[in-house]
Design a protein around this motif. Sequence first.
Motif, PDB file in Angstrom:
ATOM      1  N   ASP A  61      22.124   4.501 -11.659  1.00 24.22           N
ATOM      2  CA  ASP A  61      23.251   4.378 -12.581  1.00 24.22           C
ATOM      3  C   ASP A  61      24.180   3.246 -12.137  1.00 24.22           C
ATOM      4  O   ASP A  61      25.398   3.379 -12.074  1.00 24.22           O
ATOM      5  CB  ASP A  61      24.021   5.699 -12.712  1.00 24.22           C
ATOM      6  N   HIS A  63      24.101  -1.219 -12.444  1.00 25.06           N
ATOM      7  CA  HIS A  63      23.357  -2.201 -13.232  1.00 25.06           C
ATOM      8  C   HIS A  63      23.726  -3.625 -12.864  1.00 25.06           C
ATOM      9  O   HIS A  63      24.898  -4.001 -12.958  1.00 25.06           O
ATOM     10  CB  HIS A  63      23.605  -1.930 -14.720  1.00 25.06           C
ATOM     11  N   SER A  78      27.920  -6.263  -8.631  1.00 24.56           N
ATOM     12  CA  SER A  78      29.338  -6.031  -8.406  1.00 24.56           C
ATOM     13  C   SER A  78      29.650  -4.664  -8.981  1.00 24.56           C
ATOM     14  O   SER A  78      28.995  -4.229  -9.933  1.00 24.56           O
ATOM     15  CB  SER A  78      30.148  -7.106  -9.127  1.00 24.56           C
ATOM     16  N   SER A  81      33.806  -1.129 -12.009  1.00 20.26           N
ATOM     17  CA  SER A  81      34.858  -0.105 -12.071  1.00 20.26           C
ATOM     18  C   SER A  81      35.836  -0.241 -10.908  1.00 20.26           C
ATOM     19  O   SER A  81      36.973   0.206 -11.004  1.00 20.26           O
ATOM     20  CB  SER A  81      34.234   1.287 -12.084  1.00 20.26           C
TER      21      SER A  81
HETATM   22  C1  LIG Z   1      29.479   5.699 -16.290  1.00 21.52           C
HETATM   23  C2  LIG Z   1      28.686   4.810 -15.398  1.00 21.52           C
HETATM   24  O1  LIG Z   1      28.433   5.417 -14.173  1.00 21.52           O
HETATM   25  C3  LIG Z   1      29.398   3.488 -15.136  1.00 21.52           C
HETATM   26  O2  LIG Z   1      29.688   2.852 -16.357  1.00 21.52           O
HETATM   27  C4  LIG Z   1      28.600   2.582 -14.249  1.00 21.52           C
HETATM   28  C5  LIG Z   1      27.322   2.086 -14.857  1.00 21.52           C
HETATM   29  N1  LIG Z   1      26.776   0.921 -14.184  1.00 21.52           N
HETATM   30  C6  LIG Z   1      27.571   0.107 -13.477  1.00 21.52           C
HETATM   31  N2  LIG Z   1      27.085  -0.996 -12.945  1.00 21.52           N
HETATM   32  C7  LIG Z   1      27.843  -1.831 -12.266  1.00 21.52           C
HETATM   33  N3  LIG Z   1      27.288  -2.921 -11.729  1.00 21.52           N
HETATM   34  N4  LIG Z   1      29.147  -1.587 -12.087  1.00 21.52           N
HETATM   35  C8  LIG Z   1      29.756  -0.490 -12.572  1.00 21.52           C
HETATM   36  O3  LIG Z   1      30.961  -0.285 -12.360  1.00 21.52           O
HETATM   37  C9  LIG Z   1      28.949   0.411 -13.295  1.00 21.52           C
HETATM   38  N5  LIG Z   1      29.444   1.526 -13.797  1.00 21.52           N
END
Ligand SMILES: C[C@H](O)[C@H](O)[C@H]1CNC2=NC(N)=NC(=O)C2=N1
Length: 108
Positions: A61, A63, A78, A81
């Motif tokens: 989870d 990306h 990176s 969040s």
């Molecule tokens: C709800 C979910 O866990 C978030 O949106 C995740 C998804 N994938 C993510 N991927 C990346 N690279 N940074 C994130 O902050 C992130 N947040």
Amino acid sequence: MSGGVAMAGLSGEQVREGLGRLDGWEWDPEAVLIHRTVRLPDFLAAVALVNEVAQAAEQADHHPDIDIRYNTVRLALSTHSEGAVTDKDMALAARVDELVAATAQTLE
Ligand SMILES: C[C@H](O)[C@H](O)[C@H]1CNC2=NC(N)=NC(=O)C2=N1
């Protein structure tokens, strides 16, 4: 602190330390990311690697930003969040390294 895993941004020293355990990743502190570029024999091999990375990303989870140019894949990680590079990025980078190492052929 409530439940959940704390995901603090890593210090510069921690990022450097982490990169020392990874293969071919570089840190861009201005862009707040780490990135690795992999060259493969052709476009389809590049897409195949990206598909494997996509599976790993879904499992985590987490990306990466992905750029495919013919036979060259650039991956950037990176934690959006947090506005920082975190252990999540380091962990997925290590997984990417395994996938690249298992790839039949990569070019210099
Ligand atoms: C709800 C979910 O866990 C978030 O949106 C995740 C998804 N994938 C993510 N991927 C990346 N690279 N940074 C994130 O902050 C992130 N947040």
